[in-house]
Each structure stands twice: as structure tokens, then as C-alpha cells.
Scaffold this active site. Structure first.
Site, PDB file in Angstrom:
ATOM      1  N   CYS A  21       0.811  -1.212   0.000  1.00  0.00           N
ATOM      2  CA  CYS A  21       0.000   0.000   0.000  1.00  0.00           C
ATOM      3  C   CYS A  21       0.843   1.261   0.000  1.00  0.00           C
ATOM      4  CB  CYS A  21      -0.943  -0.003   1.212  1.00  0.00           C
ATOM      5  SG  CYS A  21      -2.315  -1.158   1.055  1.00  0.00           S
ATOM      6  N   LYS A  33       0.654   3.478  -3.192  1.00  0.00           N
ATOM      7  CA  LYS A  33      -0.531   4.250  -3.525  1.00  0.00           C
ATOM      8  C   LYS A  33      -0.151   5.675  -3.917  1.00  0.00           C
ATOM      9  CE  LYS A  33      -4.168   3.850  -0.819  1.00  0.00           C
ATOM     10  NZ  LYS A  33      -5.043   3.725   0.367  1.00  0.00           N
ATOM     11  N   ASP A  40     -14.646   7.417   1.933  1.00  0.00           N
ATOM     12  CA  ASP A  40     -14.837   6.266   2.822  1.00  0.00           C
ATOM     13  C   ASP A  40     -14.234   5.008   2.218  1.00  0.00           C
ATOM     14  OD1 ASP A  40     -15.841   5.027   5.203  1.00  0.00           O
ATOM     15  OD2 ASP A  40     -17.511   6.434   5.131  1.00  0.00           O
ATOM     16  N   ASP A  41     -14.250   3.919   2.996  1.00  0.00           N
ATOM     17  CA  ASP A  41     -13.540   2.705   2.610  1.00  0.00           C
ATOM     18  C   ASP A  41     -14.194   1.964   1.455  1.00  0.00           C
ATOM     19  OD1 ASP A  41     -11.320   2.458   4.623  1.00  0.00           O
ATOM     20  OD2 ASP A  41     -13.017   2.698   5.971  1.00  0.00           O
ATOM     21  N   GLY A  73     -12.161 -13.068 -12.673  1.00  0.00           N
ATOM     22  CA  GLY A  73     -11.552 -11.765 -12.567  1.00  0.00           C
ATOM     23  C   GLY A  73     -11.016 -11.292 -13.896  1.00  0.00           C
TER      24      GLY A  73
END
Length: 347
Positions: A21, A24, A53-54, A142
Site C-alpha cells: 500500500c 498508492k 470512505d472505505d 476476474g
């Protein structure tokens, strides 16, 4: 498993320009981009993009809502199956941060097919499936693209009750702040990337990143929490900045009460700090009020860019203490007061 390139062996993390992360887009730059994007509006869109928000939440009827999110990143460890498990655990964390239950997920894959073998990708996907089985959701299909830098994650769909949503706008004056996992993963994974992480630190970091936030989410709901987020790429301070501003409150963090992975303070003092952590620190500077005795290392640790970090939620002090007692590694790390979005850091 490693990959052969021009007669040499490369570790999986050497394909990554950033650690998990920590790769990012920085929070300041992302805010500039999103400022030019018109937020969507619909009566059934219960949580959209306005407060960052998440996950998004869409009402189906009076008793059911869907929660949807996506997350993917570059390698944080060299074992492909472990990386897949970490990435999937991180992706589903956004559903747990909203108080939801995951239902199913789709793989997101970017893969350098000319330099990394397909057997390695299969291991990554198996790691994602492992996380799905542990958390009770199915990973079904996916999308993949050829990319010089490997990336993996999930798009996750879950469900929750429309009246039981945890959001980053829900902190209340008087709340105690609970953090459910120790900080330092960003520093630890950076040390892995440069080859300076000890086996104990690597093991502790992997264990933390592979631990789902399902129990933490249940504890937050049981404690009556209304404000919650997961602590990932923007670090504790970055995510708390967003929560405090969205909730219209001030927050205080007590450095000595914040759990850390063993050895990360020493690594930070020696200069092993990811670029994402430094960007987080710079972004929160304008709302940060460090007390006397708070060091730059303290602030960097609180800003450390986490991968598959814990939840941060607010609850009444007695109920926060009860939640911490149920969650190994969790701690009450601060408090919420009336205010305008500032963060005070004390010793």
C-alpha cells in the site's frame, strides 16, 4: 519461488517500485485529482465518494444493502502465495471496516508474463483463494493484463444492514480510539525489499498482514461504534485526518499507547522509511499539533503506510476497553474531542 532473468535470480519484491500500500498515489495528490470529479448522487447510494470512505454502499431494500470495494498492489513479500493472501486480506478489509460481510470477489491481476512464470501466478491466486476461504467468501474469476510490474488484488462485494453501517464520518466527542493491529508494516516491508529485515520482524509483519479484520469489525459493532476505517496506505495519521475532518471533531493520539511491530522504531531511526510514509507525514502536517517531547520518528511511525493494517474505530471508553480485551494486539490509542479536524499527538 524466484524468477530467472538473464541468468540471475530476482526476488519478487525486486519487481516492485513500492512496498504494498506504500505504492498508492499520495493522499495530497489524490485529493487534488478527486476535487475535479463530480460525486455521484442517487437515493439508494448510502455511502459514496464524498468523504473518501472505505467502500461504496448501495441500498437494496429496507433490510439489505450491498457494500463494494476494490484494492490491489505490488509485491510486499517474496513468497507468491503469501503475497496473494496478504493482498486479498487487505482488499476485503474495506468491507469489514464498513461493518459488512463479504460474499464474493473477483481477481485483479497485472503480470509480467515474459519474465515471471505462470506457476508463480497460480500460487498468487491460490493465496487469494486461501484468504477467501478463511473469511467466508468465494473468489470467482476476474481480469488480468500483461504488465512489467506484478500487481494483485480483489474487487469484493459484501452485504450489510442499511442501519448498521460504519463510516469515517461517525466519530463522536468522548469516544476512545481503538487500533486493532500494531503499526510498522510499511517500514518492515521496506526493510524486506532492501534485504535488511530480520526473520522475526518479517514473520511478525506477515502474521499481521494475513490476519483478517473480521473479528475487529464484529468487536467494533458490538462496542456500538459508528466511526471506523481500516489503516492502510495513508497511515494512522492520514486515515485519522480524513475521519476527524469528516466527523467534525478533533483527535488525540498518545504515542506510548500505540502498538508497534518489534524493531521498526530502530529501523525508522536508521532511515528505513518508505516514501509513502514520508508523503503521509507531509500531508498531515497542516493539521498536526505535536506536544513537547514528540519526536520526528514518533510522527513517522504514526504516518507509516500500512498494508493490510488494522481497524481504527471510536467507542465509549468502557466499551472500547471491552473490545480491546477481546482482540489480541489491539489497544486504546487516543480520544476524540469537539473540534474542527485537528490531531494532537502526545507522549
Amino acid at each position: 519461488m524466484t524468477a530467472g532473468t538473464t541468468g540471475q535470480t530476482r526476488r519478487l519484491t525486486q519487481f516492485s517500485h513500492g512496498a504494498g500500500c506504500g505504492c498508492k498515489i499520495g493522499p495530497g495528490r489524490l485529493a487534488e485529482v478527486l476535487a475535479g470529479v463530480t460525486p455521484p448522487s442517487h437515493p439508494d447510494l448510502l455511502v459514496g465518494t464524498e468523504t473518501g470512505d472505505d467502500a461504496a454502499v448501495w441500498r437494496l431494500d429496507a433490510d439489505r444493502a450491498l457494500v463494494a470495494t476494490t484494492d490491489f498492489f505490488t509485491p510486499v513479500v517474496d513468497d507468491p502465495r503469501t503475497w496473494g493472501r496478504i493482498a486479498a486480506t487487505n482488499a476485503v478489509s474495506d468491507v469489514f471496516a464498513m461493518g459488512g460481510r463479504p460474499l464474493f470477489a473477483l481477481n485483479i491481476v497485472a503480470w509480467p508474463s515474459e519474465t515471471l512464470p505462470p506457476e508463480m501466478l497460480a500460487e498468487v491466486l491460490e493465496g487469494g483463494a486461501d484468504a477467501g476461504r478463511e473469511c467466508g467468501f468465494a473468489v470467482v474469476g476476474g481480469h488480468s493484463i500483461d504488465d512489467p510490474e506484478p500487481k494483485y488484488g480483489l474487487a469484493v462485494v459484501g452485504e450489510l444492514h442499511p442501519d448498521r453501517i460504519l463510516t469515517n464520518t461517525g466519530l463522536r466527542p468522548g469516544d476512545a480510539l481503538v487500533l486493532t493491529k500494531p503499526l510498522g508494516v510499511g517500514i518492515a516491508t521496506t526493510a524486506v525489499k532492501v534485504g535488511t529485515a530480520g526473520e522475526d520482524l518479517l514473520g511478525r509483519a506477515v502474521e499481521s498482514m494475513c490476519t483478517p479484520n473480521a473479528a475487529a469489525s464484529a468487536a467494533a459493532l458490538a462496542a456500538g461504534a459508528t466511526g471506523c476505517t481500516d489503516v492502510t496506505g495513508f497511515g494512522l495519521l492520514g486515515h485519522l485526518r480524513k475521519m476527524a475532518a469528516a466527523s467534525g471533531v478533533d483527535a488525540e493520539i498518545v504515542v506510548g499507547d500505540v502498538p508497534l511491530l518489534p524493531g521498526v522504531r530502530e529501523l525508522a531511526e536508521a532511515g528505513t522509511v518508505p516514501g509513502g510514509t514520508r508523503r503521509n507525514r507531509d500531508w498531515v502536517a497542516e493539521v498536526l499539533d505535536p506536544a513537547s517531547g514528540v519526536t520526528e520518528t514518533d510522527v513517522l511511525l504514526l504516518a507509516d503506510a500500512q498494508t493490510s493494517g488494522g481497524l481504527l474505530f471510536g467507542a465509549a471508553p468502557d466499551r472500547a476497553a471491552a473490545a480491546v480485551a477481546e482482540l489480541p494486539g489491539a489497544a486504546v490509542v487516543g480520544r476524540v474531542r469537539e473540534g474542527t479536524g485537528r490531531i494532537r499527538v502526545t507522549r
